[in-house]
Design a protein around this motif. Structure first.
Motif, mmCIF file in Angstrom:
data_model
loop_
_atom_site.group_PDB
_atom_site.id
_atom_site.type_symbol
_atom_site.label_atom_id
_atom_site.label_comp_id
_atom_site.label_asym_id
_atom_site.label_seq_id
_atom_site.Cartn_x
_atom_site.Cartn_y
_atom_site.Cartn_z
ATOM 1 N N PHE B 207 -3.258 -4.723 -12.623
ATOM 2 C CA PHE B 207 -2.295 -5.196 -11.615
ATOM 3 C C PHE B 207 -2.918 -6.285 -10.757
ATOM 4 O O PHE B 207 -4.141 -6.382 -10.636
ATOM 5 C CB PHE B 207 -1.783 -4.034 -10.755
ATOM 6 N N PRO B 208 -2.058 -7.126 -10.149
ATOM 7 C CA PRO B 208 -2.576 -8.336 -9.491
ATOM 8 C C PRO B 208 -3.131 -8.076 -8.103
ATOM 9 O O PRO B 208 -2.491 -8.383 -7.106
ATOM 10 C CB PRO B 208 -1.338 -9.227 -9.411
ATOM 11 N N GLY B 209 -4.337 -7.546 -8.020
ATOM 12 C CA GLY B 209 -4.961 -7.378 -6.717
ATOM 13 C C GLY B 209 -5.477 -5.967 -6.536
ATOM 14 O O GLY B 209 -5.592 -5.193 -7.486
ATOM 15 N N SER B 210 -5.802 -5.638 -5.280
ATOM 16 C CA SER B 210 -6.333 -4.323 -4.960
ATOM 17 C C SER B 210 -5.220 -3.287 -5.028
ATOM 18 O O SER B 210 -4.159 -3.447 -4.415
ATOM 19 C CB SER B 210 -6.935 -4.353 -3.557
ATOM 20 N N PHE B 211 -5.481 -2.207 -5.745
ATOM 21 C CA PHE B 211 -4.473 -1.147 -5.873
ATOM 22 C C PHE B 211 -4.032 -0.637 -4.511
ATOM 23 O O PHE B 211 -2.842 -0.435 -4.266
ATOM 24 C CB PHE B 211 -5.039 0.015 -6.689
ATOM 25 N N TYR B 212 -4.992 -0.417 -3.666
ATOM 26 C CA TYR B 212 -4.765 0.148 -2.334
ATOM 27 C C TYR B 212 -3.709 -0.663 -1.572
ATOM 28 O O TYR B 212 -2.728 -0.140 -1.065
ATOM 29 C CB TYR B 212 -6.114 0.102 -1.633
ATOM 30 N N THR B 213 -3.902 -1.990 -1.561
ATOM 31 C CA THR B 213 -2.990 -2.882 -0.840
ATOM 32 C C THR B 213 -1.617 -2.915 -1.517
ATOM 33 O O THR B 213 -0.587 -2.787 -0.852
ATOM 34 C CB THR B 213 -3.580 -4.309 -0.834
ATOM 35 N N LEU B 214 -1.627 -3.114 -2.826
ATOM 36 C CA LEU B 214 -0.352 -3.256 -3.539
ATOM 37 C C LEU B 214 0.487 -1.989 -3.426
ATOM 38 O O LEU B 214 1.688 -2.037 -3.160
ATOM 39 C CB LEU B 214 -0.618 -3.560 -5.019
ATOM 40 N N HIS B 215 -0.157 -0.844 -3.621
ATOM 41 C CA HIS B 215 0.581 0.417 -3.641
ATOM 42 C C HIS B 215 1.088 0.768 -2.241
ATOM 43 O O HIS B 215 2.177 1.313 -2.090
ATOM 44 C CB HIS B 215 -0.346 1.514 -4.177
ATOM 45 N N PHE B 216 0.306 0.415 -1.231
ATOM 46 C CA PHE B 216 0.701 0.729 0.152
ATOM 47 C C PHE B 216 1.872 -0.140 0.614
ATOM 48 O O PHE B 216 2.904 0.367 1.047
ATOM 49 C CB PHE B 216 -0.504 0.554 1.086
ATOM 50 N N TYR B 217 1.729 -1.459 0.497
ATOM 51 C CA TYR B 217 2.836 -2.325 0.948
ATOM 52 C C TYR B 217 4.044 -2.181 0.031
ATOM 53 O O TYR B 217 5.192 -2.226 0.495
ATOM 54 C CB TYR B 217 2.377 -3.778 1.031
#
Lengths: 167, 477
Positions: B207-217
């Motif tokens: 996925f395009p970027g940090s999982f933490y950020t993508l999944h949270f936002y």
């Protein structure tokens, strides 16, 4: 009010709720798209169409094809609805693959090194589960066929009603 | 074709001045106003006519035609059954997800925070507790397992409403257009969340970027649309559920399976095909899919004998045997720990209000040891049963550093800089008597992959914040 409803197409409450929702969406979207916005947008829109425009046409087409190709084998035997004996194991095996495909196909490069667990076991396990599902379905179908044929034979052996009364 | 609705010729409904007036200026204003009103009326009539004409445009061939979708079991009742399951499941996913976010203590220090621009979205953050010690194991096990188990229900729900995607006209009113935009966020959001989550637990980082950020936002984008969807559809859902009895439906065989009565949403087909599956069959198949996923997944969060049943889950086997044979998140090699830093030259540095203290592992072992039975619970949903750790209490180390009431501690690892190479723990975590700088596990030295020479273990702490290969503790007030 009626003028608003005519212009807008719903009640003002509908508009207020949607605006509140879009405001929150906007707040989160700005942050979601802060890094690599194009890639994230592709992923998000891709997610929106993944099921409706890719998966659904594929599985619907597969279902219709199975119906058409395997229909009407001219046999003297009584017809038994069979499609679900194919559908159900295919669906079950399919959702397992859909969820666990990265492990099944050993696609995750960091996995074996990070968890110190060898990859390569998952494909065999998924195939084994698939085999069990289809075998169970085949067995259930065989039992069903036997039951239906026995019932048909029993009906044949019984004298047709009204025979004696024939002139 | 609709000549009556065609816009009238410009000027035909023009201003009709009653009589000329002495007063020149107001007359002109009046005339202007009349002219504008007339033009507006003409324009509105024209727009209405255009709308009427557009509304009468026949749908293009294919899925937009009402006869295209033919499944006889599609209808509001079936959609509502799937909807009800998701109405219970998705809030549970959201809440456990938000709890997981709070468990990382992102509000405590910049080091812990991978989403520094979270702003209002962190409004609810609270001090993550250490009681009960299995809290994170439970919430995150539920989050991940439930997400996996809901996949078939989500697919079935999307299947059941597919005619709505192709409704004609695509946009009928402003309200309808906005609602469909919100549905794009809903469907895009839910699949984005499921896909990123499911890929992450398999360490498939495409996925395009940090999982933490993508999944949270992504979760917030999704939930905004979800709440609207529930608001707008809850009434329809409960009416549809009351329209047929579940028990009766579960007794209905194929010969008696009939389409639902026509509905305003157009889910019920206008030209239904003969049924090939009962509603009972459809519900059983979807439920069976969920059950099967539960069986091949849940064991990795339950542990013990059940771990063997998790046939397709990532942490379904023990990586080894013996005291250190339990699950590993990231091995020393995977994060690039230099083994030379873990040998006899390793030292623990303790900082606080006094000059730094430095200890060898032997010196630490000579100090009073304490024990705690605690699990490792990972954000990926898997966990271990309780392991028997022993080592030094963090609260004792805080006192040694001269800060017996320390409010936080910065834990630094030997591992190269990167995510989770260091973490800040909160006062409540330091002062729980079960929070240890562990040196032993299950009666043996820690293995390299479990954090030798020393690691943090804190009750209810997300696994990755139980830092391994610790070399410095900096207590703060």
């Amino acid at each position: 009010m009626t003028r608003f409803v005519r212009w807008y197409g719903s009640s003002p409450l509908h508009l207020l709720v949607l605006i509140a929702s879009f405001a929150l969406t906007g707040y989160a979207v700005v942050r979601l798209f802060a890094v690599r916005p194009l890639d994230v947008a592709i992923w998000f829109v891709g997610a929106a169409i993944l099921h409706d425009l890719i998966l659904l046409p594929l599985y619907s087409l597969a279902d219709l094809s199975a119906h058409t190709v395997l229909r009407h084998q001219a046999t003297p035997e009584p017809q038994v609805p069979w499609i679900n004996y194919l559908r159900v194991p295919t669906f079950l095996s399919g959702v397992l693959l859909l969820v666990w495909f990265p492990l099944i196909f050993d696609l995750s490069i960091p996995y074996p090194g990070a968890a110190r667990l060898p990859e390569g076991v998952y494909l065999g396990r998924w195939l084994a589960i698939t085999a069990v599902l289809f075998a169970a379905s085949a067995l259930a179908f065989a039992l069903k066929l036997r039951r239906v044929r026995r019932a048909a034979r029993a009906a044949e052996e019984r004298p047709a009603p009204g025979q004696d009364a024939a002139p | 074709m609709d000549s009556g609705g065609r816009p009238s010729a410009p000027g035909s409904g023009g201003p009709r001045r009653p009589r000329s007036d002495e007063d020149h200026t107001p007359g002109r204003v009046e005339r202007f106003r009349d002219a504008m009103a007339a033009r507006a009326a003409t324009g509105a009539a024209g727009a209405r006519a255009l709308v009427r004409r557009v509304k009468q445009t026949p749908p293009p061939p294919g899925p937009f035609r009402p006869g295209f979708w033919r499944s006889p079991i599609r209808g509001p009742w079936l959609t509502s059954v799937f909807g009800l399951v998701l109405l219970i499941g998705i809030p549970l996913l959201f809440v456990t997800g938000m709890l997981s976010y709070a468990a990382y203590n992102p509000g405590l220090d910049r080091i812990n925070d991978q989403t520094p621009d979270k702003g209002l979205l962190g409004f609810y953050l609270f001090d993550w507790p250490t009681h009960p010690y299995w809290l994170y194991r439970l919430t995150q096990g539920v989050h991940v397992t439930l997400g996996v188990v809901l996949v078939p229900v989500l697919l079935a729900k999307l299947w059941s409403v597919i005619p709505k995607l192709f409704e004609w006209l695509p946009v009928r009113t402003v309200a309808h257009g906005l609602e469909r935009l919100s549905l794009l966020m809903l469907v895009g959001g839910v699949i984005f969340e499921f896909v990123t989550g499911i890929l992450n637990i398999q360490l498939y980082y495409v996925f395009p970027g940090s999982f933490y950020t993508l999944h949270f936002y992504g979760a917030w984008v999704f939930i905004a649309a979800f709440v609207v969807h529930v608001c707008l559809r809850l009434g329809r859902m409960s009416r549809a559920l009351r329209s047929r009895g579940l028990a009766a439906e579960l007794r209905t065989d194929l010969a008696h399976t009939r389409p639902e009565p026509p509905d305003p949403d157009g889910l019920v087909p206008q030209a239904p095909a003969p049924p090939t599956m009962t509603r009972r069959g459809a519900l059983t198949m979807v439920g069976g899919g969920s059950l099967l996923l539960l069986v091949v997944t849940a064991g990795q969060s339950i542990g013990g004998w059940a771990r063997n049943t998790a046939l397709l889950a990532p942490h379904n086997r023990a990586p080894g045997s013996g005291p250190n044979g339990f699950q590993i998140n990231k091995t020393a090699a995977a994060v690039g720990v230099n083994p030379a830093h873990l040998g006899p030259s390793w030292r623990l540095e303790l900082r606080g209000s006094r000059p730094p203290l430095v200890f060898t592992r032997e010196q630490l072992l000579a100090m009073p040891q304490h024990a705690a039975a605690l699990p490792i619970a990972c954000v990926e949903g898997w966990s271990t049963p309780d392991q028997h750790w022993s080592g030094l209490r963090l609260t004792d180390l805080a006192a040694l550093a001269g800060l017996p009431d320390a409010g936080s501690v910065l834990v630094e690892s030997v591992q190269p800089p990167g995510p989770y190479a260091s973490v800040v723990l909160r006062g409540n975590q330091i002062h729980d008597p079960r929070s240890l700088l562990a040196l032993h596990v299950n009666g043996a030295d820690l293995s390299i992959d479990h954090g030798y020479p020393a690691r943090i273990i804190v009750p209810a702490n997300p696994g990755v914040n139980n830092t391994k290969w610790v070399h410095r503790l900096t207590f703060r007030t």
